[in-house]
Design a protein around this motif. Structure first.
Motif: not given
Length: 157
Positions: A90-93, A128-129, A146-148, A151-152
């Protein structure tokens, strides 16, 4: 002053306490009475379970404290310890990235490629993965770029 909860170096805690009480020119009795107010969780349980009149002076209390908690002193961590840092279900990026960064700060002389590999390998299965496994990044800045977007997306959903 932070409360001592058994998770940090007891020598640092004791040194911090001593410098504060010695500056205040506190008596031996005051030091013995004040020290337990800096303890929490297992450390205060330990103190509360000391037999009455076992401690004769503050130096005696300090020795007993260090004897009991010194095994908790700071442990040196190395790059392979990053393998243990995994994104929770349940953890966010964003939260994973922050937790992973904190783990990295505990390691001295950490190779950049170990950071990139560790971060990617710790990702839970998800959009993402999947995208990152298609074009595996070589450098950490590539992951950050790439992660931004992901996350958004998480924040907006």
């Amino acid at each position: 002053m932070d409360l001592y909860d058994r998770m940090t170096n007891p020598m640092h805690h004791l040194s911090n306490f001593k410098s504060r009480v010695y500056l205040a020119d506190a008596s031996n009795t005051t030091r013995c009475e004040a020290f337990p107010t800096t303890l929490t969780k297992a450390a205060i349980k330990w103190f509360n379970n000391l037999p009455p009149r076992l401690v004769t002076c503050f130096d005696d209390l300090a020795r007993k404290f260090l004897t009991r908690f010194l095994i908790q002193k700071d442990k040196v961590k190395h790059a392979p310890s990053l393998v243990e840092v995994k994104q929770e279900i349940d953890e966010t990026l964003q939260d994973y990235m922050e937790r992973f960064n904190k783990a990295c700060l505990e390691i001295q002389n950490l190779p950049t490629n170990a950071v990139t590999i560790g971060f990617v390998n710790g990702l839970k299965e998800g959009p993402f993965s999947q995208t990152i496994s298609k074009r595996h990044p070589t450098f950490l800045y590539e992951v950050q770029e790439r992660i931004e977007k992901y996350i958004n997306m998480e924040e907006n959903s």
